[in-house]
Design a protein around this motif. Structure first.
Motif, PDB file in Angstrom:
ATOM      1  N   PHE A  71      34.756  61.849  46.824  1.00 53.29           N
ATOM      2  CA  PHE A  71      33.788  61.215  45.925  1.00 53.29           C
ATOM      3  C   PHE A  71      32.507  60.886  46.691  1.00 53.29           C
ATOM      4  O   PHE A  71      31.404  61.188  46.230  1.00 53.29           O
ATOM      5  N   ASP A  72      32.660  60.272  47.851  1.00 43.61           N
ATOM      6  CA  ASP A  72      31.487  59.890  48.641  1.00 43.61           C
ATOM      7  C   ASP A  72      30.670  61.104  49.053  1.00 43.61           C
ATOM      8  O   ASP A  72      29.441  61.098  48.968  1.00 43.61           O
ATOM      9  N   ILE A  73      31.344  62.152  49.502  1.00 39.03           N
ATOM     10  CA  ILE A  73      30.620  63.359  49.910  1.00 39.03           C
ATOM     11  C   ILE A  73      29.952  64.008  48.698  1.00 39.03           C
ATOM     12  O   ILE A  73      28.788  64.416  48.757  1.00 39.03           O
ATOM     13  N   THR A  74      30.669  64.074  47.593  1.00 40.46           N
ATOM     14  CA  THR A  74      30.151  64.728  46.399  1.00 40.46           C
ATOM     15  C   THR A  74      28.922  64.013  45.845  1.00 40.46           C
ATOM     16  O   THR A  74      27.942  64.652  45.474  1.00 40.46           O
ATOM     17  N   PHE A  75      28.964  62.682  45.822  1.00 43.33           N
ATOM     18  CA  PHE A  75      27.915  61.949  45.124  1.00 43.33           C
ATOM     19  C   PHE A  75      27.001  61.114  46.014  1.00 43.33           C
ATOM     20  O   PHE A  75      25.951  60.677  45.548  1.00 43.33           O
ATOM     21  N   LEU A  76      27.377  60.882  47.250  1.00 45.44           N
ATOM     22  CA  LEU A  76      26.587  59.974  48.070  1.00 45.44           C
ATOM     23  C   LEU A  76      26.059  60.582  49.363  1.00 45.44           C
ATOM     24  O   LEU A  76      25.375  59.901  50.125  1.00 45.44           O
ATOM     25  N   ALA A  77      26.346  61.844  49.615  1.00 39.19           N
ATOM     26  CA  ALA A  77      25.932  62.455  50.886  1.00 39.19           C
ATOM     27  C   ALA A  77      24.470  62.887  50.898  1.00 39.19           C
ATOM     28  O   ALA A  77      23.949  63.254  51.940  1.00 39.19           O
ATOM     29  N   GLY A  78      23.808  62.839  49.745  1.00 45.55           N
ATOM     30  CA  GLY A  78      22.400  63.199  49.688  1.00 45.55           C
ATOM     31  C   GLY A  78      22.128  64.670  49.940  1.00 45.55           C
ATOM     32  O   GLY A  78      21.091  65.023  50.506  1.00 45.55           O
ATOM     33  N   LEU A  79      23.028  65.520  49.524  1.00 43.53           N
ATOM     34  CA  LEU A  79      22.862  66.954  49.749  1.00 43.53           C
ATOM     35  C   LEU A  79      21.745  67.512  48.865  1.00 43.53           C
ATOM     36  O   LEU A  79      21.609  67.137  47.702  1.00 43.53           O
ATOM     37  N   ASP A  80      20.967  68.412  49.423  1.00 46.23           N
ATOM     38  CA  ASP A  80      19.844  69.039  48.738  1.00 46.23           C
ATOM     39  C   ASP A  80      20.367  70.172  47.861  1.00 46.23           C
ATOM     40  O   ASP A  80      20.750  71.233  48.356  1.00 46.23           O
ATOM     41  N   LYS A  81      20.380  69.934  46.548  1.00 48.57           N
ATOM     42  CA  LYS A  81      20.931  70.931  45.626  1.00 48.57           C
ATOM     43  C   LYS A  81      20.055  72.177  45.535  1.00 48.57           C
ATOM     44  O   LYS A  81      20.519  73.226  45.111  1.00 48.57           O
ATOM     45  N   SER A  82      18.795  72.093  45.958  1.00 42.58           N
ATOM     46  CA  SER A  82      17.971  73.310  45.975  1.00 42.58           C
ATOM     47  C   SER A  82      18.433  74.246  47.096  1.00 42.58           C
ATOM     48  O   SER A  82      18.279  75.449  47.001  1.00 42.58           O
ATOM     49  N   ARG A  83      19.017  73.682  48.149  1.00 42.75           N
ATOM     50  CA  ARG A  83      19.581  74.495  49.228  1.00 42.75           C
ATOM     51  C   ARG A  83      21.016  74.933  48.918  1.00 42.75           C
ATOM     52  O   ARG A  83      21.535  75.852  49.558  1.00 42.75           O
ATOM     53  N   HIS A  84      21.636  74.230  47.976  1.00 43.17           N
ATOM     54  CA  HIS A  84      23.033  74.522  47.620  1.00 43.17           C
ATOM     55  C   HIS A  84      23.145  74.620  46.097  1.00 43.17           C
ATOM     56  O   HIS A  84      23.667  73.708  45.443  1.00 43.17           O
ATOM     57  N   PRO A  85      22.671  75.711  45.521  1.00 44.82           N
ATOM     58  CA  PRO A  85      22.674  75.837  44.055  1.00 44.82           C
ATOM     59  C   PRO A  85      24.064  75.769  43.436  1.00 44.82           C
ATOM     60  O   PRO A  85      24.205  75.414  42.268  1.00 44.82           O
ATOM     61  N   GLU A  86      25.081  76.067  44.216  1.00 43.02           N
ATOM     62  CA  GLU A  86      26.445  75.968  43.687  1.00 43.02           C
ATOM     63  C   GLU A  86      26.784  74.518  43.322  1.00 43.02           C
ATOM     64  O   GLU A  86      27.576  74.271  42.411  1.00 43.02           O
ATOM     65  N   LEU A  87      26.165  73.564  44.000  1.00 41.02           N
ATOM     66  CA  LEU A  87      26.390  72.152  43.665  1.00 41.02           C
ATOM     67  C   LEU A  87      25.680  71.789  42.370  1.00 41.02           C
ATOM     68  O   LEU A  87      26.228  71.056  41.545  1.00 41.02           O
ATOM     69  N   ALA A  88      24.463  72.277  42.205  1.00 33.04           N
ATOM     70  CA  ALA A  88      23.736  72.034  40.959  1.00 33.04           C
ATOM     71  C   ALA A  88      24.508  72.636  39.785  1.00 33.04           C
ATOM     72  O   ALA A  88      24.640  72.014  38.727  1.00 33.04           O
ATOM     73  N   GLN A  89      25.040  73.828  39.977  1.00 35.61           N
ATOM     74  CA  GLN A  89      25.818  74.491  38.926  1.00 35.61           C
ATOM     75  C   GLN A  89      27.077  73.686  38.611  1.00 35.61           C
ATOM     76  O   GLN A  89      27.445  73.513  37.448  1.00 35.61           O
ATOM     77  N   ALA A  90      27.741  73.175  39.635  1.00 41.81           N
ATOM     78  CA  ALA A  90      28.945  72.364  39.420  1.00 41.81           C
ATOM     79  C   ALA A  90      28.601  71.081  38.661  1.00 41.81           C
ATOM     80  O   ALA A  90      29.367  70.644  37.801  1.00 41.81           O
ATOM     81  N   GLY A  91      27.456  70.500  38.962  1.00 39.88           N
ATOM     82  CA  GLY A  91      27.020  69.310  38.233  1.00 39.88           C
ATOM     83  C   GLY A  91      26.711  69.624  36.774  1.00 39.88           C
ATOM     84  O   GLY A  91      27.000  68.823  35.885  1.00 39.88           O
ATOM     85  N   ARG A  92      26.139  70.795  36.527  1.00 37.88           N
ATOM     86  CA  ARG A  92      25.839  71.201  35.144  1.00 37.88           C
ATOM     87  C   ARG A  92      27.121  71.439  34.348  1.00 37.88           C
ATOM     88  O   ARG A  92      27.119  71.337  33.122  1.00 37.88           O
ATOM     89  N   ALA A  93      28.201  71.748  35.027  1.00 32.63           N
ATOM     90  CA  ALA A  93      29.476  71.965  34.327  1.00 32.63           C
ATOM     91  C   ALA A  93      29.894  70.702  33.586  1.00 32.63           C
ATOM     92  O   ALA A  93      30.487  70.781  32.504  1.00 32.63           O
ATOM     93  N   LEU A  94      29.579  69.530  34.137  1.00 29.88           N
ATOM     94  CA  LEU A  94      29.859  68.266  33.449  1.00 29.88           C
ATOM     95  C   LEU A  94      29.138  68.257  32.108  1.00 29.88           C
ATOM     96  O   LEU A  94      29.733  67.958  31.072  1.00 29.88           O
TER      97      LEU A  94
END
Length: 162
Positions: A71-94
């Protein structure tokens, strides 16, 4: 390196990832996938949209309690979703999974999206409150926080019902 085995152990994860952020992004994606699996199961257990949102909120706070590191890594690590589009896509799945549910409650797409954001924000906030011991002792148990999240989701659904 002889006599310093911990150096190899610390560097071992980077053998498979370009850098620390790539490693964290991989773990965050795993977190998104596990959370989505859990809340889709919760949604499937109900047919009434308000109860589906309540089940989603419970699954959200339960994931935060049971899988705190993810949970902490997923939501609090401050990852740049422009560098990791797979994370942005996973968030859009919600969004993609919950918009049909909120659309059954609120007729207008903007209002349905607002309901989705409000329920997710309430669940996220309650999850963080519990993690940080911000709730008084009788209300800071897993079951109490789950009940609070479900009640919040139902109340928000009731305010948006058409």
């Amino acid at each position: 390196m002889i006599g310093v085995p911990w150096r190899r152990a610390v560097a071992a994860p980077y053998k498979h990832f370009a850098d620390r952020e790539a490693l964290l992004a991989s773990l965050a994606l795993k977190g998104y996938q596990e959370q989505r699996r859990r809340y889709r199961t919760a949604l499937a257990a109900h047919t009434a949209p308000a109860e589906q949102l309540a089940a989603f909120a419970v699954a959200y706070v339960r994931f935060a309690a049971e899988e705190r590191a993810l949970f902490d890594i997923t939501f609090l690590a401050g990852l740049d979703k422009s560098r990791h589009p797979e994370l942005a896509q996973a968030g859009r799945a919600l969004h993609d999974d919950l918009m049909p549910v909120t659309s059954e409650i609120a007729a207008e797409p903007d209002e349905a999206f607002e309901l989705l954001v409000q329920v997710a924000a309430a669940a996220h906030g309650l999850a963080l409150f519990q993690q940080q011991d911000m709730l008084p002792v009788p209300w800071n148990t897993c079951s109490s926080v789950e009940e609070q999240a479900a009640r919040a989701a139902r109340a928000l659904a009731g305010r948006h019902a058409h």
